[in-house]
Design a protein around this motif. Structure first.
Motif, PDB file in Angstrom:
ATOM      1  N   ASN A   1      -2.625  -1.101  18.833  1.00 27.08           N
ATOM      2  CA  ASN A   1      -0.696  -0.537  18.468  1.00 27.08           C
ATOM      3  C   ASN A   1      -0.891   0.922  17.205  1.00 27.08           C
ATOM      4  O   ASN A   1      -0.188   1.826  17.235  1.00 27.08           O
ATOM      5  N   PHE A   2      -2.102   0.847  17.227  1.00 21.74           N
ATOM      6  CA  PHE A   2      -2.076   1.838  15.472  1.00 21.74           C
ATOM      7  C   PHE A   2      -2.997   3.405  16.127  1.00 21.74           C
ATOM      8  O   PHE A   2      -2.579   4.190  16.211  1.00 21.74           O
TER       9      PHE A   2
ATOM     10  N   LEU B   1      -0.069   5.362  17.106  1.00 22.75           N
ATOM     11  CA  LEU B   1       0.039   6.443  16.614  1.00 22.75           C
ATOM     12  C   LEU B   1       0.073   7.587  16.809  1.00 22.75           C
ATOM     13  O   LEU B   1       0.547   8.842  15.428  1.00 22.75           O
ATOM     14  N   TYR B   2      -1.592   8.034  16.874  1.00 29.35           N
ATOM     15  CA  TYR B   2      -1.757   9.181  16.854  1.00 29.35           C
ATOM     16  C   TYR B   2      -1.402   9.839  18.302  1.00 29.35           C
ATOM     17  O   TYR B   2      -1.181   9.757  18.911  1.00 29.35           O
TER      18      TYR B   2
ATOM     19  N   THR C   1      -0.105   5.015  23.916  1.00 32.36           N
ATOM     20  CA  THR C   1      -0.234   3.401  23.879  1.00 32.36           C
ATOM     21  C   THR C   1       0.141   2.319  25.157  1.00 32.36           C
ATOM     22  O   THR C   1       1.468   2.237  25.779  1.00 32.36           O
TER      23      THR C   1
ATOM     24  N   ILE D   1       6.613   6.884  10.678  1.00 31.31           N
ATOM     25  CA  ILE D   1       5.480   6.007  11.127  1.00 31.31           C
ATOM     26  C   ILE D   1       5.319   5.154  10.308  1.00 31.31           C
ATOM     27  O   ILE D   1       4.304   4.277  10.183  1.00 31.31           O
ATOM     28  N   LEU D   2       5.331   5.581   8.819  1.00 33.95           N
ATOM     29  CA  LEU D   2       5.215   3.931   8.012  1.00 33.95           C
ATOM     30  C   LEU D   2       6.228   2.735   8.721  1.00 33.95           C
ATOM     31  O   LEU D   2       5.376   1.735   8.510  1.00 33.95           O
TER      32      LEU D   2
ATOM     33  N   GLU E   1       6.544   1.902  11.817  1.00 36.41           N
ATOM     34  CA  GLU E   1       5.463   1.410  13.328  1.00 36.41           C
ATOM     35  C   GLU E   1       4.214   1.237  12.221  1.00 36.41           C
ATOM     36  O   GLU E   1       3.719   0.274  13.378  1.00 36.41           O
ATOM     37  N   SER E   2       3.711   1.804  11.303  1.00 38.35           N
ATOM     38  CA  SER E   2       2.710   1.223  11.083  1.00 38.35           C
ATOM     39  C   SER E   2       2.598  -0.540  10.848  1.00 38.35           C
ATOM     40  O   SER E   2       1.779  -1.768  11.384  1.00 38.35           O
ATOM     41  N   ALA E   3       4.119  -0.763  10.002  1.00 37.09           N
ATOM     42  CA  ALA E   3       4.392  -1.958   9.508  1.00 37.09           C
ATOM     43  C   ALA E   3       4.393  -2.920  11.284  1.00 37.09           C
ATOM     44  O   ALA E   3       4.049  -3.993  11.395  1.00 37.09           O
TER      45      ALA E   3
ATOM     46  N   SER F   1       3.512  -2.372  13.941  1.00 38.45           N
ATOM     47  CA  SER F   1       1.825  -2.982  14.444  1.00 38.45           C
ATOM     48  C   SER F   1       1.236  -3.858  14.019  1.00 38.45           C
ATOM     49  O   SER F   1       0.781  -4.423  14.796  1.00 38.45           O
ATOM     50  N   ILE F   2       1.399  -3.984  12.622  1.00 40.71           N
ATOM     51  CA  ILE F   2       0.608  -5.436  12.383  1.00 40.71           C
ATOM     52  C   ILE F   2       1.563  -6.234  12.816  1.00 40.71           C
ATOM     53  O   ILE F   2       0.851  -7.447  12.804  1.00 40.71           O
TER      54      ILE F   2
END
Length: 223
Positions: free
Chosen positions: A83-84, A87-88, A93, A197-198, A200-202, A204-205
């Motif tokens: 998942n992380f 994001l790059y 994905t 992006i923030l 999506e980071s949450a 992903s977790i």
């Protein structure tokens, strides 16, 4: 040339080869280094997270875990890492496709069902009729519970892939409008993209945790 909006998520490259799936293997190159070098803060954080997940999964599974928590922690780690990686920029994905998510969910569910029906048949039959159900509703409850059991791998797979592709799709939509904006709107767009992006980071977790915790709950019903 991109024929439609979802073409950016197709598992193919410029050479008409599906090499993008190799992104799922990047972890085999990056992750092992933390186990061979001097322990760092990242290593301690990773170990602490794994111990916390182990304790939580062990509580959900009861006394029958017998090391099974390692399987679910490994699944959590695999999904979280992929998942992380998504994001790059320019990294495929893999968790946004049902091919990978079904590959994870279907064998897990099938193993749980086979183990439960072979070793704990009476217990599995008892799960089809919740306690306190009136006699007239029992046939309907058996049908409903059977359908809910059958669709479990599909819901696990679709939940993960849909949540991962939704945020990427929104970021793609906003990014494609940048060339039509003036300098002030572009600044607002950059702030929105950073917030996404923030988010999506949450996500992903959270989605990797949800997949692992639901798999643990499904396995605990077979004991």
């Amino acid at each position: 040339m991109m024929m439609n909006l979802f073409s950016s998520f197709d598992p193919s490259s410029n050479w008409n080869l599906s090499m993008n799936w190799m992104s799922s293997m990047i972890g085999l190159i990056i992750l092992p280094s933390m186990f061979w070098i001097i322990p760092s803060r990242m290593n301690f954080l990773w170990i602490k997270m794994n111990l916390t997940l182990h304790k939580e999964f062990k509580i959900l599974m009861g006394n029958n875990s017998k090391g099974s928590t390692i399987i679910f922690i490994s699944i959590f780690s695999l999904i979280l890492f992929n998942n992380f990686l998504g994001l790059y920029p320019y990294i495929f994905t893999s968790t946004s496709h049902l091919i990978l998510t079904l590959t994870l969910a279907l064998p897990l569910w099938l193993t749980f069902m086979l183990y439960g029906w072979i070793n704990n048949t009476i217990h599995m039959f008892a799960h089809l009729v919740p306690q306190g159900t009136p006699s007239i509703l029992m046939p309907f409850m058996v049908c409903i519970e059977t359908i809910s059991n059958i669709i479990r791998p599909g819901t696990l797979a679709v939940r993960l892939s849909a949540n991962m592709i939704a945020g990427h799709l929104l970021m793609t939509l906003l990014g494609n409008t940048g060339h039509m904006m003036n300098i002030y709107l572009i600044n607002i767009l950059l702030i929105l993209q950073l917030m996404l992006i923030l988010l999506e980071s949450a996500v992903s977790i959270i989605q990797s945790y949800v997949f692992a915790i639901l798999s643990t709950l499904y396995s605990s019903e077979t004991y």
